[in-house]
Design an enzyme around this catalytic site. Structure first.
Site, mmCIF file in Angstrom:
data_model
loop_
_atom_site.group_PDB
_atom_site.id
_atom_site.type_symbol
_atom_site.label_atom_id
_atom_site.label_comp_id
_atom_site.label_asym_id
_atom_site.label_seq_id
_atom_site.Cartn_x
_atom_site.Cartn_y
_atom_site.Cartn_z
ATOM 1 C CG HIS A 1 -0.245 0.587 2.629
ATOM 2 N ND1 HIS A 1 -0.301 -0.497 3.327
ATOM 3 C CD2 HIS A 1 -0.126 1.846 2.675
ATOM 4 C CE1 HIS A 1 0.194 0.153 4.907
ATOM 5 N NE2 HIS A 1 0.333 0.991 4.470
ATOM 6 C CG ASP B 1 -0.444 -3.990 3.052
ATOM 7 O OD1 ASP B 1 -0.100 -3.551 1.551
ATOM 8 O OD2 ASP B 1 -0.038 -3.412 4.529
ATOM 9 C CB SER C 1 3.029 1.759 5.653
ATOM 10 O OG SER C 1 1.835 2.197 6.427
ATOM 11 C CG LEU D 1 -8.627 -27.446 -1.188
ATOM 12 C CD1 LEU D 1 -7.869 -28.892 -1.430
ATOM 13 C CD2 LEU D 1 -8.713 -27.739 0.351
ATOM 14 N N GLY D 2 -10.187 -24.847 -4.298
ATOM 15 C CA GLY D 2 -11.482 -24.285 -5.109
ATOM 16 C C GLY D 2 -12.585 -24.413 -4.441
ATOM 17 C CB VAL D 3 -13.527 -25.620 -1.057
ATOM 18 C CG1 VAL D 3 -13.066 -27.045 -2.360
ATOM 19 C CG2 VAL D 3 -12.348 -25.930 -0.184
ATOM 20 C CB ILE E 1 -13.799 -23.024 4.134
ATOM 21 C CG1 ILE E 1 -12.622 -21.746 3.279
ATOM 22 C CG2 ILE E 1 -13.502 -24.438 3.500
ATOM 23 C CD1 ILE E 1 -11.582 -22.280 3.770
#
Length: 507
Positions: free
Chosen positions: A147, A177, A251, A306-308, A310
């Site tokens: 950022h 970030d 930062s 993983l493509g789920v 949850i």
């Protein structure tokens, strides 16, 4: 002390001696006794032993730099009164909106809860933003926040001695970030190492070095206040909270332990006033180290996928599934063509381990999977139908943006409705005959307390498909017979699945 006159010489001697002792105790140099003055020694107290950070600061300061960023577009004035776009859909509740405003530094592109640049809180527009950073190699690689540099077109690094050097952007990772810059220069740069943050304990001393308000080389000290903070910034939240003073411009700066190793990177603060109130959040060294290595290698971070979808496992959900604890991540849906679905993972499964490592929560699962490279085969342990089993999944590549729901229409309810009185729900069959559409919710019911609302579709109960109220009643009866106190309902809303556990004690 007043002593009455006495003609007895011995009494007069004792009185004089007492006066000298008292005067010496309160710091008088001499007391007249009628004879020669008696000098008293000054009171000296040995100073208590307190930690000094001077040695640490002296060693690490040359590795810490100020980062000046020339923005592609002029930043806009922002006094913190407006909420980021990511929070634009909050209810019109002044207290709730004020709470989110106090998490300064959040929200930016793509609607994600990312850290906003601290510089954007200035009341005057600034074409040049300022942050902090630190060298991690002698050949000029340095770490800062995404950022800080995300909107930049050119970058200047200001060294500890005031020397200015041009830098180029190597790569960024908005999800954590983090960003890496590279400085070209003669000679070798002083650099610092990452610590093993698994050994960092709450209460340990830490030192933050950075460039607050453009005042480079500023040092503050404090302790580790908490670990594992989730502040809603993204899927990999695992922040270290410190109470060292951190302000705008810190930062990207490092937080050191007393050995001069980086335990975390300053990235956000909680601030009702805009300044430090002693609550700052650091990206852990373990997270930063892996990301930085990937960015230095090819400028990007490749994460396993993983493509789920949850959700957390609550105690009631655990009870309804026969789990002994509320650990793990409940699969609400498996994405089409995703690695998980191809391996046989389905909605209602609870992921409890990955390659033998326990999964405590959805955040933990995201971090574990994200640490693997795409294509890596992993063993995923599931709790399914009251027993544990393991499937092998070849992980895919995490997409650059999250898949968004594509439909927002609520199913229309047929005329006839049935009542699930024990659950406080009124339902009707869905148009396609798969599931029950909720048409009304008793406001005093457990269903209402758990967020079920009209328009939701009940698609299954305890992993059994639902086509009518008889299916729900049977599932509840089976749960009671097996000694369970709740049933697990799969709810669909706006093409998104989630699970809700409802008590059946009243049934």
């Amino acid at each position: 002390m007043n002593i009455a006159p006495n003609s007895n010489p011995r009494t007069r001697m004792l009185a004089a001696a007492a006066s000298v002792a008292i005067a010496g105790a309160i710091g008088f140099g001499a007391v007249a006794t009628g004879t020669a003055p008696v000098l008293a020694e000054a009171v000296r107290v040995e100073a208590p032993q307190v930690p000094s950070f001077a040695d640490v600061v002296e060693r690490v300061s040359p590795a810490v730099v100020s980062v000046r960023v020339k923005a592609k577009i002029e930043t806009t004035a922002d006094d913190g009164s407006e909420l980021p776009d990511a929070f634009g859909n909050l209810p019109d509740d002044p207290q709730l909106r004020r709470f989110f405003r106090e998490f300064r530094g959040f929200g930016d592109q793509d609607g994600r809860d990312r850290m906003r640049r601290f510089e954007r809180r200035d009341r005057q527009p600034r074409p040049v933003a300022q942050g902090s950073g630190f060298f991690i190699s002698e050949d000029g690689y340095l770490v800062t926040n995404n950022h800080v540099v995300g909107d930049g077109s050119s970058f200047t690094v200001v060294m500890h001695d005031g020397k200015e050097l041009d830098a180029k952007l190597v790569g960024t990772d908005p999800r954590t970030d983090l960003a890496v810059l590279k400085v070209e220069g003669d000679g070798k740069f002083t650099y610092v190492d990452f610590a093993d943050d698994s050994k960092v304990r709450v209460g340990d001393w830490v030192v933050a070095v950075g460039n607050p308000f453009g005042l480079g080389g500023t040092v503050t000290a404090g302790i580790v206040s908490a670990r594992g903070r989730d502040i809603g910034a993204g899927p990999y939240d695992d922040f270290i909270q410190i109470d060292a003073s951190v302000n705008r411009g810190n930062s990207g700066g490092p937080t050191f332990n007393l050995n001069g190793q980086v335990v975390g990177i300053n990235t956000a603060i909680f601030s009702p006033s805009g300044g430090s109130v002693g609550i700052a959040f650091d990206i852990p060294a373990s997270t930063a180290k892996q990301v930085v290595q990937d960015l230095m290698k090819d400028g990007t971070v490749q994460r396993g996928w993983l493509g789920v979808e949850i959700q957390p496992v609550t105690s009631e959900i655990a009870e309804s599934l026969g789990l002994k604890s509320d650990k793990g991540a409940l699969v609400s849906s498996a994405q089409e063509d995703g690695p998980g679905k191809k391996a046989g993972i389905t909605a209602g499964d609870v992921i409890t381990q990955v390659d033998g490592k326990d999964v405590a929560s959805p955040k933990e699962l995201a971090r574990l999977i994200g640490a693997y490279q795409p294509g890596k085969p992993v063993d995923v342990t599931l709790w399914r139908d009251g027993r544990s089993e393991t499937v092998k999944v070849d992980l895919g590549t995490l997409p650059s943006s999250d898949k968004q729901a594509s439909a927002d229409q609520q199913p229309s309810a047929p005329p006839k409705a049935d009542t699930l009185a024990d659950l406080g729900l009124t339902v009707t069959r869905s148009d396609d005959g798969k599931g029950l559409v909720v048409t009304d919710v008793d406001p005093d019911s457990d269903a209402a307390d758990r967020g079920i609302q009209p328009g939701d579709v009940i698609t299954s109960v305890n992993s059994t498909e639902v086509n009518g109220t008889d299916d729900v009643a049977k599932a509840m009866a089976d749960a009671v017979k097996s000694g369970r106190k709740a049933v697990l309902m799969q709810i669909t809303r706006d093409d998104s699945n989630r699970f809700v556990a409802l008590p059946v004690a009243k049934g």
